[in-house]
Design a protein around this motif. Structure first.
Motif, PDB file in Angstrom:
ATOM      1  N   LEU A 178       0.840  -1.204   0.000  1.00 38.16           N
ATOM      2  CA  LEU A 178       0.000   0.000   0.000  1.00 38.16           C
ATOM      3  C   LEU A 178       0.874   1.253   0.000  1.00 38.16           C
ATOM      4  CD1 LEU A 178      -2.888  -0.922   2.489  1.00 38.16           C
ATOM      5  CD2 LEU A 178      -3.009  -0.732   0.011  1.00 38.16           C
ATOM      6  N   LEU A 208       3.893   1.481  -1.167  1.00 38.94           N
ATOM      7  CA  LEU A 208       4.506   1.577  -2.493  1.00 38.94           C
ATOM      8  C   LEU A 208       3.533   2.184  -3.495  1.00 38.94           C
ATOM      9  CD1 LEU A 208       6.411  -1.819  -2.896  1.00 38.94           C
ATOM     10  CD2 LEU A 208       7.403   0.476  -2.878  1.00 38.94           C
ATOM     11  N   ALA A 209       2.285   1.747  -3.426  1.00 40.94           N
ATOM     12  CA  ALA A 209       1.274   2.260  -4.351  1.00 40.94           C
ATOM     13  C   ALA A 209       1.058   3.753  -4.137  1.00 40.94           C
ATOM     14  CB  ALA A 209      -0.037   1.505  -4.158  1.00 40.94           C
ATOM     15  N   LYS A 210       0.965   4.161  -2.875  1.00 41.04           N
ATOM     16  CA  LYS A 210       0.759   5.584  -2.574  1.00 41.04           C
ATOM     17  C   LYS A 210       1.933   6.406  -3.088  1.00 41.04           C
ATOM     18  CE  LYS A 210      -1.573   5.096   1.889  1.00 41.04           C
ATOM     19  NZ  LYS A 210      -1.371   5.399   3.317  1.00 41.04           N
ATOM     20  N   SER A 250       4.081   5.705  -5.347  1.00 40.32           N
ATOM     21  CA  SER A 250       4.160   5.673  -6.807  1.00 40.32           C
ATOM     22  C   SER A 250       3.215   6.711  -7.416  1.00 40.32           C
ATOM     23  CB  SER A 250       3.802   4.264  -7.282  1.00 40.32           C
ATOM     24  OG  SER A 250       3.749   4.226  -8.667  1.00 40.32           O
ATOM     25  N   ILE A 251       1.989   6.778  -6.920  1.00 46.70           N
ATOM     26  CA  ILE A 251       1.018   7.737  -7.459  1.00 46.70           C
ATOM     27  C   ILE A 251       1.464   9.163  -7.174  1.00 46.70           C
ATOM     28  CG2 ILE A 251      -1.346   8.604  -7.219  1.00 46.70           C
ATOM     29  CD1 ILE A 251      -2.231   5.711  -6.766  1.00 46.70           C
TER      30      ILE A 251
END
Lengths: 116, 216
Positions: free
Chosen positions: B26, B28-30, B32-33
């Motif tokens: 999670l 990493l996803a945040k 990345s965005i």
């Protein structure tokens, strides 16, 4: 590409969805409701690197063969489970000035994986 | 991150255990965005837009002009809707201010911008169209400078779209666009009426390349 199942060991695509409501981002990201990030995971033995459907491309298959020859067939030959197809993530969100921004962020969603 | 004598975690190991790594993924996803949007942290909404205004604006937003750029030349593109802050107004004159982020300012190239506004003609209007003059004011601090002007004939009540020229696009790129609407009749005053009819600027922009070289 191959989808990961429970107990998968070979290179495959693992689905992973980030729900914006769950992480508290639904107030500033208007659409979509989440991000299908997905990722690649699993083993890439050298003999798999050149297999159709798993190899990233003809060129990487050639490189894998070269590596296999130079590494003497060891498991640490350097072949990696990597994305072979990706697509953009379209976002509609509020910026700091409360403007509404729509953009396509390239290469954000992993669609397929293969051995490099 | 490669560590000494250790391959990338995606290489060679068995499939990742999702449950044990959920928090990490999670994060990493945040990250990345936020990185791709050139944001250090998630925006905090200081001036939330009413739902009705948002819905109206999205319905009026035109589709992306794919003809503008070739596939190879298309970088990361954005479409931005900026709602107006209405300033000093009198009976036939309305000041509209549009603010763009510092990130937008300088970081992107505004390729097209249109003003979209609702004009309500007075009930006793005859068939004669009303002329609305849209003045693009100069940079902040020089309020009286007129950068350019556009004329629009308003024949009926409703939403109107006016493409803005290079001066307005440059102002958007610099972070602040100031417009003044001058109407022949009382049409301008009605721009202020109703939260769902808030005027806005729709801009199509493209992120500037880091290594872009301009040839003269």
């Amino acid at each position: 590409g191959i989808e990961c199942q429970s107990g998968s060991r070979m290179c495959c695509r693992q689905e992973f969805f980030v729900d914006f409501r769950e992480i508290g981002w639904h107030d500033w990201i208007i659409q979509p409701e989440g991000y299908a990030m997905n990722f690649c995971t699993g083993q890439c033995p050298l003999h798999v690197a050149g297999m159709p459907g798993l190899a990233a491309s003809f060129h990487t298959a050639v490189l894998s063969l070269l590596k296999a020859n130079t590494a003497g067939g060891t498991a640490a030959g350097g072949s990696c489970c990597v994305p072979t197809a990706r697509r953009p993530l379209s976002l509609l969100y509020y910026d700091r000035d409360s403007n509404i921004v729509k953009t396509d962020i390239p290469d954000m969603v992993v669609e397929a994986c293969g051995c490099s | 991150t490669p560590r000494a004598a250790r391959p990338c975690p995606a290489c060679g190991g068995p499939a990742l255990d999702l449950e044990n790594h959920r928090e990490l993924l999670l994060e990493l996803a945040k990250r990345s965005i936020l990185d791709k949007l050139h944001l250090r942290q998630r925006p905090t909404l200081s001036r939330p837009v009413p739902r009705a205004a948002l819905r109206t604006a999205l319905q009026r937003l035109p589709g992306p002009p794919q003809w503008l750029l070739g596939e190879a030349d298309r970088g990361q593109e954005y479409e931005i809707i900026s709602f107006a802050d209405t300033g000093l107004s009198d009976i036939n004159q309305t000041r509209l201010d549009f603010h763009f982020s510092e990130r937008t300012a300088g970081g992107v190239e505004v390729r097209q911008a249109s003003l979209v506004f609702f004009a309500q003609l007075p009930p006793n209007t005859t068939q004669t169209p009303t002329t609305v003059k849209v003045l693009v004011l100069g940079p902040r601090g020089t309020n009286l400078t007129l950068a350019s002007q556009h004329l629009l004939k308003v024949r009926a009540s409703g939403w109107h779209q006016l493409p803005l020229g290079p001066a307005a696009q440059a102002a958007c790129s610099q972070g602040h666009l100031a417009l003044e609407l001058v109407a022949e009749s009382q049409v301008a005053q009605s721009l202020l009426g109703g939260a769902s009819r808030r005027p806005f600027v729709a801009a199509q922009v493209r992120a500037r390349g880091k290594h872009r070289v301009r040839r003269r």
